[in-house]
Write an enzyme that holds these catalytic residues in place. Structure first.
Site, PDB file in Angstrom:
ATOM      1  N   LYS A 146      30.286  44.227  38.783  1.00 19.40           N
ATOM      2  CA  LYS A 146      31.389  44.016  37.830  1.00 19.40           C
ATOM      3  C   LYS A 146      30.805  43.507  36.517  1.00 19.40           C
ATOM      4  CE  LYS A 146      35.810  41.613  37.204  1.00 19.40           C
ATOM      5  NZ  LYS A 146      36.890  40.867  37.854  1.00 19.40           N
TER       6      LYS A 146
ATOM      7  N   ASP B   8      46.328  35.075  39.166  1.00 19.23           N
ATOM      8  CA  ASP B   8      46.624  36.495  38.939  1.00 19.23           C
ATOM      9  C   ASP B   8      46.786  37.174  40.299  1.00 19.23           C
ATOM     10  OD1 ASP B   8      47.122  38.697  37.383  1.00 19.23           O
ATOM     11  OD2 ASP B   8      45.045  38.987  36.734  1.00 19.23           O
TER      12      ASP B   8
HETATM   13  P1  ADP Z   1      39.740  43.276  36.488  1.00 18.53           P
HETATM   14  O1  ADP Z   1      39.360  41.913  36.053  1.00 18.53           O
HETATM   15  O2  ADP Z   1      39.390  44.317  35.473  1.00 18.53           O
HETATM   16  O3  ADP Z   1      41.158  43.362  36.969  1.00 18.53           O
HETATM   17  P2  ADP Z   1      38.975  43.429  39.288  1.00 18.53           P
HETATM   18  O4  ADP Z   1      37.960  42.467  39.799  1.00 18.53           O
HETATM   19  O5  ADP Z   1      40.384  43.157  39.630  1.00 18.53           O
HETATM   20  O6  ADP Z   1      38.768  43.586  37.715  1.00 18.53           O
HETATM   21  O7  ADP Z   1      38.577  44.875  39.781  1.00 18.53           O
HETATM   22  C1  ADP Z   1      39.243  46.045  39.323  1.00 18.53           C
HETATM   23  C2  ADP Z   1      39.394  47.039  40.450  1.00 18.53           C
HETATM   24  O8  ADP Z   1      38.111  47.409  40.969  1.00 18.53           O
HETATM   25  C3  ADP Z   1      40.145  46.461  41.630  1.00 18.53           C
HETATM   26  O9  ADP Z   1      41.531  46.647  41.516  1.00 18.53           O
HETATM   27  C4  ADP Z   1      39.570  47.233  42.801  1.00 18.53           C
HETATM   28  O10 ADP Z   1      40.223  48.475  42.916  1.00 18.53           O
HETATM   29  C5  ADP Z   1      38.137  47.487  42.374  1.00 18.53           C
HETATM   30  N1  ADP Z   1      37.248  46.456  42.948  1.00 18.53           N
HETATM   31  C6  ADP Z   1      36.838  45.315  42.362  1.00 18.53           C
HETATM   32  N2  ADP Z   1      36.024  44.597  43.157  1.00 18.53           N
HETATM   33  C7  ADP Z   1      35.897  45.311  44.290  1.00 18.53           C
HETATM   34  C8  ADP Z   1      35.166  45.112  45.520  1.00 18.53           C
HETATM   35  N3  ADP Z   1      34.411  44.031  45.709  1.00 18.53           N
HETATM   36  N4  ADP Z   1      35.272  46.060  46.466  1.00 18.53           N
HETATM   37  C9  ADP Z   1      36.039  47.149  46.269  1.00 18.53           C
HETATM   38  N5  ADP Z   1      36.745  47.399  45.145  1.00 18.53           N
HETATM   39  C10 ADP Z   1      36.677  46.502  44.163  1.00 18.53           C
END
Ligand code: ADP
Ligand code: MG
Length: 378
Positions: free
Chosen positions: A122, A227
């Site tokens: 990320k 959130d």
């Molecule tokens: P943001 O801060 O942009 O909302 P998130 O951490 O919520 O970022 O991640 C965005 C999307 O990426 C999530 O809704 C999910 O679909 C996918 N995602 C994030 N982290 C993971 C993970 N560890 N495993 C699988 N999918 C993930």
């Protein structure tokens, strides 16, 4: 902001040295003077001049001419590169695959480590909303103003990692945190769908109470997610919910704790009513149901993500929120003004969460990853 893993493969160690010099110079300079870059990089025969040009051509650094002096600053591309390079060195990332998510302030990629385990990378992208448009009466940015996208993104990643670690170690259903560098976190890949995409569950009442219990258990440990919605809850095939996305978490000692707590609860109630037609008279209330027993918030602060960092990030997040609330045309004209200075910070039109979820599904099935480092480098 595309993460260009291929371009990363062909960087010489000298280029890397110059890139590192720009990063080091950024600690004290918004725009790093060319002479300082050469000085820090310490290349023989003034070799840094051409390398600086090459890095700029590849958009890892950007020339800034309108300052009092000419110089360069790091771009997100360059910052990505430095973080990836660190992960590669530590063995936590070996190859990069598809993008599986793009939020307003983050990009999510599938990656794999040395042993071919699939993980999630990320990258925080704070500053997509340009900083100078933020009417900053507060002094939290201080002299950092133009470098602040880098600093704020780093704070967000540090915060995410710190909270994920403490939560994971205390048995909460969150991804296992793997590594942290600069604005990037590597974590466990959760094989699951966001609740948003789940049309049916066997027992909505059971899931509802699991989620409410999770909110309460967090608060008993001194924490509020902030959130807690259908996008940040992933549902595994066995029905188990996993919580993600932590840069906005707050302590239950926060002055607005009750507001954040109730908002999280309300999110779930609303979603269950609309999606599953499920409504319950039972839902947790901050004043009645939260008796703090543990101090994970204190543990996070002790882990290196200090109260000061927390406050700086929060001030930023609040200003962004105010900014978003303003009307759109206003925002556009302001960001035009910006474009000169912020060329490398992409002003992408955010996709809807649904589009992102679709994309994520597609991409997850094409799970190929490409090595970052060329054979010769290894
Ligand atoms: P943001 O801060 O942009 O909302 P998130 O951490 O919520 O970022 O991640 C965005 C999307 O990426 C999530 O809704 C999910 O679909 C996918 N995602 C994030 N982290 C993971 C993970 N560890 N495993 C699988 N999918 C993930
Ligand atoms: Mg999210």
């Amino acid at each position: 902001m595309k993460l260009d893993a291929k371009a990363l493969r062909y960087m010489s160690s000298e280029e890397f040295r110059v890139l590192t010099a720009v990063e080091m110079g950024s600690k004290n300079h918004e725009v790093v003077p060319t002479a300082l870059i050469a000085n820090i990089a310490q290349l023989r025969h003034g070799g840094s001049h051409k390398l600086v040009g090459d890095l700029a051509k590849n958009k890892l650094i950007a020339r800034v001419q309108n300052a009092k002096y000419d110089g360069y600053r790091l771009t997100y591309g360059g910052y990505d590169y430095l973080a990836l390079k660190t992960f590669v060195k530590r063995g936590s990332v070996y190859s990069v695959g598809n993008q599986i998510g793009v939020g307003k302030e983050s990009d999510i990629y599938l990656v794999a480590d040395d042993d071919d385990n699939q993980l999630v990378l990320k990258l925080q992208r704070l500053g997509r909303v340009s900083f100078r448009t933020i009417k900053s009466k507060r002094d939290y940015l201080q002299k950092r103003k133009s470098a602040s996208w880098m600093y704020m993104s780093r704070l967000a990643a540090m915060k995410e990692f710190a909270f994920m670690k403490v939560l994971y170690e205390n048995g909460f259903p969150v991804p296992e945190p793997v590594d942290l560098s600069r604005h990037c976190v590597v974590m466990e890949l959760i094989d699951a769908f966001p609740l948003r995409q789940v049309d049916e569950v066997a027992d909505p009442g059971k899931l509802y109470s699991e989620l409410m219990s999770l909110i309460v258990r967090l608060a008993q440990h001194g924490l509020i997610h902030g959130d807690f919605n259908e996008f940040n809850i992933l549902i595994k095939s066995n029905g188990v919910p996993i919580l993600i996305d932590f840069p906005q978490m707050v302590s239950t000692s926060h002055p607005n704790a009750e507001y954040y707590f109730n908002r999280d609860v309300e999110c779930i109630r609303t979603f269950f009513r609309r999606r599953f037609g499920y409504e319950s008279v039972l839902y947790p209330k901050f004043k009645l149901d939260v008796n703090r027993e543990f101090d994970l918030d204190v543990q996070v602060a002790a882990s290196g993500f200090s109260k000061k960092m927390q406050d700086e990030l929060e001030a930023y997040q609040e200003e962004i929120k105010e900014h978003e609330d303003e009307d759109d045309s206003d925002q556009e004209s302001e960001s035009d003004e910006e474009s000169q200075d912020e060329t490398s910070i992409p002003q992408v039109a955010p996709k809807t969460e649904e589009e992102l979820a679709e994309e994520r599904l597609k991409n997850l099935r094409l799970g190929n990853t490409e090595p970052i480092v060329s054979e010769s480098e290894e």
